[in-house]
Design a protein around this motif. Structure first.
Motif, PDB file in Angstrom:
ATOM      1  N   ARG A  30       0.540  -1.072  -0.309  1.00 60.70           N
ATOM      2  CA  ARG A  30       0.495   0.087   0.398  1.00 60.70           C
ATOM      3  C   ARG A  30       0.510   1.076   0.349  1.00 60.70           C
ATOM      4  O   ARG A  30       0.245   2.191  -0.993  1.00 60.70           O
ATOM      5  CB  ARG A  30      -1.050   0.137   0.603  1.00 60.70           C
ATOM      6  N   HIS A  31       1.387   1.239   0.768  1.00 64.00           N
ATOM      7  CA  HIS A  31       3.482   2.286   0.850  1.00 64.00           C
ATOM      8  C   HIS A  31       3.815   2.432  -0.513  1.00 64.00           C
ATOM      9  O   HIS A  31       4.050   3.381  -0.931  1.00 64.00           O
ATOM     10  CB  HIS A  31       3.748   2.297   2.306  1.00 64.00           C
ATOM     11  N   ASP A  32       4.658   0.691  -0.891  1.00 67.47           N
ATOM     12  CA  ASP A  32       4.688   0.753  -2.078  1.00 67.47           C
ATOM     13  C   ASP A  32       4.234   2.186  -3.340  1.00 67.47           C
ATOM     14  O   ASP A  32       4.826   2.507  -4.384  1.00 67.47           O
ATOM     15  CB  ASP A  32       5.137  -0.350  -2.392  1.00 67.47           C
ATOM     16  N   HIS A  33       2.690   1.618  -3.318  1.00 69.65           N
ATOM     17  CA  HIS A  33       2.135   2.188  -5.122  1.00 69.65           C
ATOM     18  C   HIS A  33       2.011   4.005  -4.586  1.00 69.65           C
ATOM     19  O   HIS A  33       1.937   4.837  -5.459  1.00 69.65           O
ATOM     20  CB  HIS A  33       0.609   1.774  -4.712  1.00 69.65           C
ATOM     21  N   GLN A  34       2.120   4.347  -3.249  1.00 65.55           N
ATOM     22  CA  GLN A  34       2.596   5.777  -4.142  1.00 65.55           C
ATOM     23  C   GLN A  34       4.006   6.307  -2.680  1.00 65.55           C
ATOM     24  O   GLN A  34       4.097   7.159  -3.617  1.00 65.55           O
ATOM     25  CB  GLN A  34       1.636   6.230  -1.816  1.00 65.55           C
ATOM     26  N   LEU A  35       4.562   5.632  -2.319  1.00 69.15           N
ATOM     27  CA  LEU A  35       6.297   6.319  -2.352  1.00 69.15           C
ATOM     28  C   LEU A  35       6.971   5.852  -3.055  1.00 69.15           C
ATOM     29  O   LEU A  35       8.385   6.617  -3.248  1.00 69.15           O
ATOM     30  CB  LEU A  35       6.831   5.788  -0.224  1.00 69.15           C
ATOM     31  N   GLY A  36       7.143   4.687  -3.695  1.00 71.23           N
ATOM     32  CA  GLY A  36       8.079   3.850  -3.980  1.00 71.23           C
ATOM     33  C   GLY A  36       9.203   3.441  -3.328  1.00 71.23           C
ATOM     34  O   GLY A  36       8.681   3.533  -1.848  1.00 71.23           O
ATOM     35  N   GLY A  37      10.118   2.317  -3.959  1.00 66.52           N
ATOM     36  CA  GLY A  37      10.893   0.779  -2.920  1.00 66.52           C
ATOM     37  C   GLY A  37      11.780   1.890  -2.302  1.00 66.52           C
ATOM     38  O   GLY A  37      12.284   1.534  -1.167  1.00 66.52           O
ATOM     39  N   GLY A  38      12.444   3.010  -2.535  1.00 71.62           N
ATOM     40  CA  GLY A  38      13.187   4.005  -1.441  1.00 71.62           C
ATOM     41  C   GLY A  38      12.740   4.013  -0.500  1.00 71.62           C
ATOM     42  O   GLY A  38      13.848   3.960   0.475  1.00 71.62           O
ATOM     43  N   ALA A  39      11.584   4.009  -0.165  1.00 68.19           N
ATOM     44  CA  ALA A  39      10.881   4.371   1.394  1.00 68.19           C
ATOM     45  C   ALA A  39      10.982   3.142   2.150  1.00 68.19           C
ATOM     46  O   ALA A  39      10.286   2.561   2.618  1.00 68.19           O
ATOM     47  CB  ALA A  39       9.191   5.015   1.527  1.00 68.19           C
ATOM     48  N   LEU A  40      11.426   2.172   1.377  1.00 63.83           N
ATOM     49  CA  LEU A  40      10.427   0.716   1.691  1.00 63.83           C
ATOM     50  C   LEU A  40      11.504  -0.027   2.036  1.00 63.83           C
ATOM     51  O   LEU A  40      11.236  -1.554   2.369  1.00 63.83           O
ATOM     52  CB  LEU A  40       9.321  -0.522   1.148  1.00 63.83           C
ATOM     53  N   HIS A  41      13.046  -0.255   1.058  1.00 61.16           N
ATOM     54  CA  HIS A  41      13.176  -1.628   1.173  1.00 61.16           C
ATOM     55  C   HIS A  41      14.626  -1.883   2.629  1.00 61.16           C
ATOM     56  O   HIS A  41      14.532  -2.943   2.965  1.00 61.16           O
ATOM     57  CB  HIS A  41      14.116  -1.256   0.061  1.00 61.16           C
ATOM     58  N   ASP A  42      14.335  -0.558   3.376  1.00 61.42           N
ATOM     59  CA  ASP A  42      15.020  -1.168   4.797  1.00 61.42           C
ATOM     60  C   ASP A  42      14.476  -1.441   5.505  1.00 61.42           C
ATOM     61  O   ASP A  42      15.042  -2.023   6.496  1.00 61.42           O
ATOM     62  CB  ASP A  42      15.862   0.180   5.542  1.00 61.42           C
ATOM     63  N   PHE A 234      -1.709   4.790  -7.148  1.00 52.61           N
ATOM     64  CA  PHE A 234      -0.446   4.004  -7.538  1.00 52.61           C
ATOM     65  C   PHE A 234      -0.122   6.197  -7.860  1.00 52.61           C
ATOM     66  O   PHE A 234       0.803   6.079  -9.264  1.00 52.61           O
ATOM     67  CB  PHE A 234      -1.001   3.857  -9.370  1.00 52.61           C
ATOM     68  N   GLU A 235       0.682   6.615  -7.376  1.00 55.13           N
ATOM     69  CA  GLU A 235       1.241   8.421  -7.141  1.00 55.13           C
ATOM     70  C   GLU A 235       2.725   7.782  -7.911  1.00 55.13           C
ATOM     71  O   GLU A 235       2.621   7.935  -9.303  1.00 55.13           O
ATOM     72  CB  GLU A 235       1.959   8.894  -5.837  1.00 55.13           C
ATOM     73  N   ARG A 236       3.614   6.203  -7.463  1.00 52.01           N
ATOM     74  CA  ARG A 236       4.322   5.631  -8.482  1.00 52.01           C
ATOM     75  C   ARG A 236       4.541   6.139  -9.840  1.00 52.01           C
ATOM     76  O   ARG A 236       4.881   5.909 -10.735  1.00 52.01           O
ATOM     77  CB  ARG A 236       5.415   5.486  -7.510  1.00 52.01           C
ATOM     78  N   ASN A 237       3.055   5.157 -10.271  1.00 55.28           N
ATOM     79  CA  ASN A 237       3.398   4.672 -11.382  1.00 55.28           C
ATOM     80  C   ASN A 237       3.103   5.992 -12.444  1.00 55.28           C
ATOM     81  O   ASN A 237       2.892   5.924 -13.885  1.00 55.28           O
ATOM     82  CB  ASN A 237       2.488   3.628 -11.665  1.00 55.28           C
ATOM     83  N   ARG A 238       1.720   7.059 -11.828  1.00 52.11           N
ATOM     84  CA  ARG A 238       1.790   8.089 -12.683  1.00 52.11           C
ATOM     85  C   ARG A 238       3.207   9.061 -12.680  1.00 52.11           C
ATOM     86  O   ARG A 238       2.403   9.234 -13.863  1.00 52.11           O
ATOM     87  CB  ARG A 238       0.775   8.666 -11.800  1.00 52.11           C
ATOM     88  N   GLY A 270       7.495  14.506  -6.370  1.00 51.26           N
ATOM     89  CA  GLY A 270       6.964  14.904  -4.941  1.00 51.26           C
ATOM     90  C   GLY A 270       8.202  14.103  -3.779  1.00 51.26           C
ATOM     91  O   GLY A 270       8.919  14.215  -3.645  1.00 51.26           O
ATOM     92  N   ARG A 271       6.921  13.061  -2.902  1.00 51.74           N
ATOM     93  CA  ARG A 271       7.487  12.197  -1.669  1.00 51.74           C
ATOM     94  C   ARG A 271       8.079  10.972  -3.428  1.00 51.74           C
ATOM     95  O   ARG A 271       8.709  10.109  -1.736  1.00 51.74           O
ATOM     96  CB  ARG A 271       6.304  12.054  -1.139  1.00 51.74           C
ATOM     97  N   VAL A 272       7.810  10.942  -4.066  1.00 54.18           N
ATOM     98  CA  VAL A 272       8.113   9.559  -4.353  1.00 54.18           C
ATOM     99  C   VAL A 272       9.743   9.016  -4.588  1.00 54.18           C
ATOM    100  O   VAL A 272      10.066  10.057  -4.967  1.00 54.18           O
ATOM    101  CB  VAL A 272       7.590   9.466  -6.209  1.00 54.18           C
ATOM    102  N   GLN A 273       9.892   8.392  -4.426  1.00 56.87           N
ATOM    103  CA  GLN A 273      11.459   7.639  -3.358  1.00 56.87           C
ATOM    104  C   GLN A 273      11.280   6.832  -4.726  1.00 56.87           C
ATOM    105  O   GLN A 273      11.379   4.837  -4.038  1.00 56.87           O
ATOM    106  CB  GLN A 273      11.790   7.483  -2.744  1.00 56.87           C
TER     107      GLN A 273
END
Length: 309
Positions: A30-42, A234-238, A270-273
């Motif tokens: 749910r967070h990946d779709h918005q923020l991207g993997g940079g915010a989640l891999h750790d 789907f912020e990242r995909n947009r 914006g906040r997409v990582q």
């Protein structure tokens, strides 16, 4: 957020513990779709270490063991995807290898097919197009893919892009048709990792295939259609598909429209990582420098001068 504190690191594990581990992946996506993997891999890697600790230090029965390996593989594959999106390819490869091993230990063919699909995508990112096609064909031929139209849809879409990149137009078009046929058979809801696979995504991948074939006007139209269908979550995909549309416009000679679309993509970032998205925008900006004499391009270059993207 992920409920990791509820997973014991000693004692006996049961089905309820497996269910708690399984719930981690949907929360992450749910967070990946918005923020991207940079915010989640750790975060995902830390969760995976916690699950490994529980698996190694706790006791459990044979059935729970198999389910635990399947759940751990699901988490490892997800962490691999986040690392891939974040541009950390060595980490992604290591995590995909771990996911494959877990899939084998769990006798989870769907997990293994999923990892093969992600490995094909990574090979393509690294410029190994023939390898990507071979891996993709192996995934398509699995029993799990043949029995799951969600997975088969994705595999054929990605194969279409691969064939297009190697100039195999007929095979690319055939794969797109097969993806549509498979999608007509889907029922219910997909697994969390496939939740991005909507008509918008299928259309966007078709746009990518047509772009690789040099059919820039068709690629731009398909990508514009994908953006019109894309859900707000789907912020990242947009951002990604807005950049893809800008690239199609630029390669098709519509420079001013390309600059406008590229500017929109940067504004949406914006906040997409996502290093993938950043690289796509960076490459677009680099190519636009050849058209710096066009006022809209000059404005875009100035807008992005500080970041390079």
């Amino acid at each position: 957020m992920l409920g990791l504190d509820g997973i014991p690191v000693q004692g006996r594990l049961g089905i309820s513990d497996v269910e708690r581990i399984r719930a981690i992946v949907p929360a992450l996506y749910r967070h990946d779709h918005q923020l991207g993997g940079g915010a989640l891999h750790d975060v995902a890697a830390d969760a995976l270490r916690r699950v490994q600790q529980a698996l190694n230090q706790c006791s459990y029965g044979e059935r729970v063991e198999r389910l635990l390996y399947s759940a751990m593989g699901d988490l490892a594959a997800s962490a691999g995807w986040f690392a891939y999106d974040a541009g950390r390819q060595e980490d992604a490869s290591r995590l995909y290898s771990q996911a494959l091993q877990s899939g084998m230990l769990a006798a989870d063919g769907m997990l293994q097919a999923r990892v093969w699909s992600n490995l094909a995508m990574q090979a393509r990112l690294l410029g190994r197009d023939q390898e990507a096609l071979r891996i993709g064909r192996a995934a398509v031929d699995t029993r799990q893919a043949k029995n799951d139209p969600w997975l088969m849809t994705l595999l054929h879409c990605r194969q279409a892009v691969g064939y297009a990149r190697t100039g195999e137009r007929i095979r690319a078009e055939r794969s797109l048709a097969r993806a549509e046929t498979a999608y007509d058979r889907v029922q219910g809801q997909p697994a969390a990792w496939l939740s991005f696979l909507t008509p918008a995504e299928i259309t966007g991948l078709a746009g990518a295939a047509h772009h690789a074939l040099g059919k820039y006007d068709r690629a731009e139209q398909l990508t514009a259609d994908a953006l019109a269908m894309l859900e707000p979550r789907f912020e990242r995909n947009r951002v990604y598909y807005t950049a893809q549309r800008a690239q199609a416009l630029l390669d098709g000679g519509r420079v001013e429209q390309a600059a406008a679309a590229a500017g929109t993509a940067v504004g949406l970032a914006g906040r997409v990582q996502s290093e993938r998205v950043r690289d796509k925008l960076g490459a677009l900006r680099h190519q636009m420098r050849r058209h710096a004499h066009v006022s809209t391009v000059a404005d875009f270059l100035e807008q992005t001068r500080a970041t390079g993207a």
